[in-house]
Design a protein around this motif. Structure first.
Motif, PDB file in Angstrom:
ATOM      1  N   ASP A 249       0.854  -1.188   0.000  1.00 20.27           N
ATOM      2  CA  ASP A 249       0.000   0.000   0.000  1.00 20.27           C
ATOM      3  C   ASP A 249       0.893   1.242   0.000  1.00 20.27           C
ATOM      4  O   ASP A 249       1.306   1.734   1.047  1.00 20.27           O
ATOM      5  CB  ASP A 249      -0.917  -0.016   1.230  1.00 20.27           C
ATOM      6  N   TYR A 250       1.185   1.726  -1.210  1.00 19.77           N
ATOM      7  CA  TYR A 250       2.121   2.839  -1.375  1.00 19.77           C
ATOM      8  C   TYR A 250       1.542   4.164  -0.874  1.00 19.77           C
ATOM      9  O   TYR A 250       2.283   5.104  -0.576  1.00 19.77           O
ATOM     10  CB  TYR A 250       2.510   2.981  -2.852  1.00 19.77           C
ATOM     11  N   THR A 251       0.219   4.266  -0.769  1.00 15.96           N
ATOM     12  CA  THR A 251      -0.393   5.546  -0.385  1.00 15.96           C
ATOM     13  C   THR A 251       0.036   5.965   1.016  1.00 15.96           C
ATOM     14  O   THR A 251       0.071   7.148   1.336  1.00 15.96           O
ATOM     15  CB  THR A 251      -1.932   5.473  -0.447  1.00 15.96           C
ATOM     16  N   ARG A 252       0.394   4.974   1.836  1.00 21.48           N
ATOM     17  CA  ARG A 252       0.763   5.285   3.225  1.00 21.48           C
ATOM     18  C   ARG A 252       2.104   6.011   3.334  1.00 21.48           C
ATOM     19  O   ARG A 252       2.364   6.678   4.332  1.00 21.48           O
ATOM     20  CB  ARG A 252       0.801   4.010   4.067  1.00 21.48           C
ATOM     21  N   VAL A 253       2.952   5.869   2.314  1.00 20.16           N
ATOM     22  CA  VAL A 253       4.271   6.518   2.413  1.00 20.16           C
ATOM     23  C   VAL A 253       4.317   7.863   1.685  1.00 20.16           C
ATOM     24  O   VAL A 253       5.334   8.553   1.720  1.00 20.16           O
ATOM     25  CB  VAL A 253       5.417   5.607   1.885  1.00 20.16           C
ATOM     26  N   PRO A 255       3.649  11.474   1.776  1.00 13.92           N
ATOM     27  CA  PRO A 255       3.306  12.425   2.846  1.00 13.92           C
ATOM     28  C   PRO A 255       2.215  13.404   2.407  1.00 13.92           C
ATOM     29  O   PRO A 255       2.210  13.865   1.265  1.00 13.92           O
ATOM     30  CB  PRO A 255       4.625  13.151   3.121  1.00 13.92           C
ATOM     31  N   GLN A 256       1.298  13.683   3.315  1.00 12.67           N
ATOM     32  CA  GLN A 256       0.188  14.598   3.020  1.00 12.67           C
ATOM     33  C   GLN A 256       0.359  15.936   3.746  1.00 12.67           C
ATOM     34  O   GLN A 256      -0.266  16.918   3.382  1.00 12.67           O
ATOM     35  CB  GLN A 256      -1.149  13.964   3.467  1.00 12.67           C
ATOM     36  N   ASP A 351      11.787  13.109   7.904  1.00  7.92           N
ATOM     37  CA  ASP A 351      10.578  12.619   7.218  1.00  7.92           C
ATOM     38  C   ASP A 351      10.758  12.560   5.711  1.00  7.92           C
ATOM     39  O   ASP A 351      11.565  13.311   5.148  1.00  7.92           O
ATOM     40  CB  ASP A 351       9.387  13.542   7.545  1.00  7.92           C
TER      41      ASP A 351
END
Length: 372
Positions: A249-253, A255-256, A351
């Motif tokens: 699940d690449y969306t977790r890495v 950053p938003q 980060d």
């Protein structure tokens, strides 16, 4: 089998075939290209059991038939023949030889029976759609640099092509990551692709596919199933198994919440990174970025080889920040930028950092920092 074919057409077909075959293999037939002559032209087929490429070329057929011959040897011969030569290929099944004639040149090559040649089983494709070559080229070219080369994490050894939710609805998306950097590229979803299963296209297939995508005007027929993917032009069909694994699940890495914004001329930035990295140690390749009001200082301090520093004028108005990166990763990401400016979004020195091409949201890159 006896055919006559123009050297340029033959070279193109055999070059495609010989790049698919494995140089070192325990099955002799896999080093060969299968030549099939019938009707209006000849077909050249090569496989390594994971990828199969079929290239059609116009030819004058005197006698229909088929044979297999070493792809690398035939390619070397044709490559060295003069431009514009007419090449005649004559197969003698009884003698197990293929004669290659062009002008005063004559070669006799050993062949293997066509019956031994493995043909990839045809697949029922769940999704069939057409995509422009330029669109596919952008998707794969901009993501492939981040493909992992670590064999243990085999599910990262390719580009994950799937349908995803974009800002304006569904998009065709390609993602690649090796755990240190990530590339996520979006394109408009082609008609008929809505039900496409997500597939991981292997690194070698991505390299072979690139050869099909040079003509911006051409449309590519794409077929996808759970186990195979096929890309076809009027002349060439590339079929490949996909990587049997689950892409993380690449969306977790991605950053938003990164708010510190740096805007910099992409080519100037890449050149500056390249210059200061000249003295970095081979092992770490670490480059430090020091950000202050409208100023970026790139520096390298390698006790063994020396130090370097370069200052760039940038657009930056947030608080002071020092952050380190692997120079190779920075260069690869900066080289993807087609627009004039690259936008970096930072959170802190520990980060992940986000990079975009100007205000374009369709290409997003993430790079992990390192201690310097």
């Amino acid at each position: 089998m006896k055919i006559s074919i123009e050297r340029g057409a033959l070279l193109k077909a055999v070059a495609q075939a010989q790049s698919v075959v494995e140089r070192r293999n325990t099955i002799p037939i896999l080093a060969n290209v299968l030549i099939e002559a019938e009707g209006e032209g000849a077909q050249f087929r090569a496989t390594d059991l994971d990828i199969e490429v079929v290239d059609k070329a116009p030819a004058m057929i005197e006698r229909a038939g088929a044979t297999t011959v070493s792809a690398t040897t035939l390619h070397e011969i044709v490559r060295k023949l003069p431009d514009g030569a007419l090449v005649t290929l004559t197969a003698d099944a009884a003698a197990g030889r293929l004669t290659v004639e062009a002008g005063r040149s004559n070669f006799s090559l050993a062949t293997l029976p066509r019956e031994d040649f493995p043909v990839m089983a045809s697949s029922e494709y769940q999704s069939n759609f057409t995509a422009n070559a330029a669109v596919l080229r952008r998707l794969f070219d901009k993501s492939k640099f981040a493909i992992s080369t670590e064999e243990t994490r085999y599910y990262l050894n390719g580009v994950y092509m799937h349908v995803a939710d974009g800002d304006g609805g569904k998009v065709l998306r390609c993602v690649a990551t090796d755990g240190h950097r990530l590339a996520r590229i979006d394109a408009d979803l082609p008609a008929g692709a809505t039900d496409m299963p997500g597939v991981i296209v292997p690194r070698k297939t991505v390299g072979e596919l690139r050869k099909l995508l040079d003509d911006d005007e051409m449309d590519i027929a794409v077929s996808v199933s759970e186990t195979k993917v096929r890309f076809a032009t009027p002349d060439i069909t590339l079929t490949s198994k996909v990587i049997d694994g689950t892409f993380p699940d690449y969306t977790r890495v991605i950053p938003q919440a990164n708010t510190r914004r740096l805007e910099v001329d992409a080519s100037e930035f890449a050149k500056a990174v390249d210059r200061v990295a000249t003295v970095s140690s081979e092992r770490s390749r670490a480059v430090k970025l020091q950000l202050d009001e409208d100023k970026l200082v790139l520096s390298v301090n390698a006790p063994d080889s020396g130090a370097a520093e370069e200052e760039l004028a940038v657009a930056y108005s947030d608080e002071r920040l020092e952050i380190g990166f692997n120079a190779k990763y920075l260069l690869e990401i900066a080289s993807q930028v087609d627009r004039e400016n690259a936008v970096f979004l930072f959170n802190s020195s520990g980060d992940p950092t986000l990079m975009r091409e100007g205000n374009d949201q369709s290409a997003v890159y993430v790079v992990m920092p390192m201690r310097v």
